[in-house]
Write an enzyme that holds these catalytic residues in place. Structure first.
Site, mmCIF file in Angstrom:
data_model
loop_
_atom_site.group_PDB
_atom_site.id
_atom_site.type_symbol
_atom_site.label_atom_id
_atom_site.label_comp_id
_atom_site.label_asym_id
_atom_site.label_seq_id
_atom_site.Cartn_x
_atom_site.Cartn_y
_atom_site.Cartn_z
ATOM 1 N N HIS A 116 0.948 -1.231 0.118
ATOM 2 C CA HIS A 116 0.013 0.013 -0.022
ATOM 3 C C HIS A 116 0.814 1.182 0.245
ATOM 4 O O HIS A 116 1.884 1.126 0.395
ATOM 5 C CB HIS A 116 -0.718 -0.083 1.207
ATOM 6 C CG HIS A 116 -1.866 -1.117 1.219
ATOM 7 N ND1 HIS A 116 -2.263 -1.686 2.302
ATOM 8 C CD2 HIS A 116 -2.741 -1.175 0.455
ATOM 9 C CE1 HIS A 116 -3.203 -2.521 2.149
ATOM 10 N NE2 HIS A 116 -3.631 -2.322 1.049
ATOM 11 N N CYS A 141 -2.640 0.284 9.758
ATOM 12 C CA CYS A 141 -3.815 -0.750 9.199
ATOM 13 C C CYS A 141 -4.362 -1.099 10.475
ATOM 14 O O CYS A 141 -5.782 -1.736 10.235
ATOM 15 C CB CYS A 141 -3.128 -2.102 8.724
ATOM 16 S SG CYS A 141 -1.607 -1.765 7.783
HETATM 17 N N1 GLY Z 1 -2.500 -8.880 4.753
HETATM 18 C C1 GLY Z 1 -3.014 -7.709 4.316
HETATM 19 C C2 GLY Z 1 -3.503 -7.638 3.112
HETATM 20 O O1 GLY Z 1 -3.100 -8.322 2.244
HETATM 21 O O2 GLY Z 1 -4.332 -7.262 2.739
#
Ligand code: GLY
Length: 290
Positions: free
Chosen positions: A187, A277
């Site tokens: 991300h 996150c």
């Molecule tokens: N484990 C986080 C994702 O891949 O979205």
């Protein structure tokens, strides 16, 4: 300025770039328990074993660190059949009284959205939830709030239609959407986050001059994080959470005068996750959080 941070060459008036609202710790943070199937979560290296019990202990440590800062933390219902549920940041982008319920790029994660949307309606001051529709996809981990800007990373999870849907959702709010390309990693916020209202930390292996120019252009200072895990920190007003896996980054941020709190999220790193996150920040009315 601390060692290692670059200042904008021709600084804009930073307050102009931030708009009229001010940066503040969130009114509330939503979190979601670790699934009993967390070891089955999506990750770039499926051969790395994940210890679910240790992840639960680390998740408790994360919540306790937030509570020690006097922050209000509320939990969204658990979903043991959603291995990645703890990474709830990906499921919503909260902008003042408006929120975008996302369409995660990974189909396996789409079941996570609805319970978080319900919690956002029930537990926060958000009154207007906009739902994203396919073919648009977007993970909240690709959206970085900086004042009146939302930087959105085009990544393996977030597509151009997702960025356009975010722009539409932000319409009329005074928030401007700026697109960046995520060249590596999961991300945008795996590669850069705010350590304070005026300082961005970033992974120099992922972000290049073009992306940095966007941040310098609105008056931010930028600092390369010595460790990859140091590029994802969580700024909460004057305090900042830093991963235990990033001791040199923590030291640099202390030298910046920041109130650094170190948290062990090692099992989440194995899942390509990090500090941001693990929560959904709900800004105070009239303020912004990142
Ligand atoms: N484990 C986080 C994702 O891949 O979205």
């Amino acid at each position: 300025m601390g060692a290692g941070a670059l200042a904008p060459a021709a600084a804009l008036d930073y307050l102009d770039a931030m708009g009229s609202s001010s940066f503040a710790a969130p009114a509330k943070l939503l979190v979601r328990p670790i699934s009993s199937r967390f070891a089955e979560c999506l990750r770039s290296d499926a051969n790395i074993a994940i210890d679910v019990d240790r992840a639960r202990t680390q998740h408790r440590g994360y919540v306790e660190a937030l509570e020690r800062l006097g922050l209000v933390v509320e939990s969204v219902e658990a979903d043991d059949d959603a291995p990645d549920a703890c990474f709830l940041e990906d499921t919503a982008v909260v902008m003042d009284a408006r929120s975008l319920a996302t369409m995660p790029g990974a189909p396996a994660r789409r079941r996570e959205v609805e319970p978080v949307t319900r919690a956002v309606r029930r537990l926060t001051h958000v009154t207007d939830v906009i739902e994203m529709q396919l073919p648009a996809t977007l993970d909240g981990g690709d959206v970085l709030r900086v004042g009146e800007h939302l930087f959105v990373g085009l990544s393996s999870r977030t597509n151009a239609a997702g960025a356009a849907a975010l722009e539409l959702a932000a319409k009329g709010s005074g928030i401007r959407v700026v697109r960046l390309t995520v060249r590596d990693g999961l991300h945008l916020k795996s590669a850069c986050t705010l350590a304070s209202a005026g300082l961005l930390v970033y992974d120099a292996r992922v972000l290049g001059d073009e992306e940095l120019a966007c941040f310098l252009g609105i008056g931010l200072r930028v600092m390369p994080a010595p460790e990859a895990a140091g590029a994802n920190v969580l700024a909460l007003g004057g305090a900042v959470l830093v991963s235990l896996a990033a001791p040199k980054t923590a030291e640099l941020l202390r030298a910046e005068g920041l109130d650094v709190h170190v948290v062990d999220v090692g099992e989440m790193h194995k899942a390509d996750g990090a500090l941001t996150c693990l929560s959904l920040r709900i800004p105070r009315a009239g303020c912004w959080s990142t």
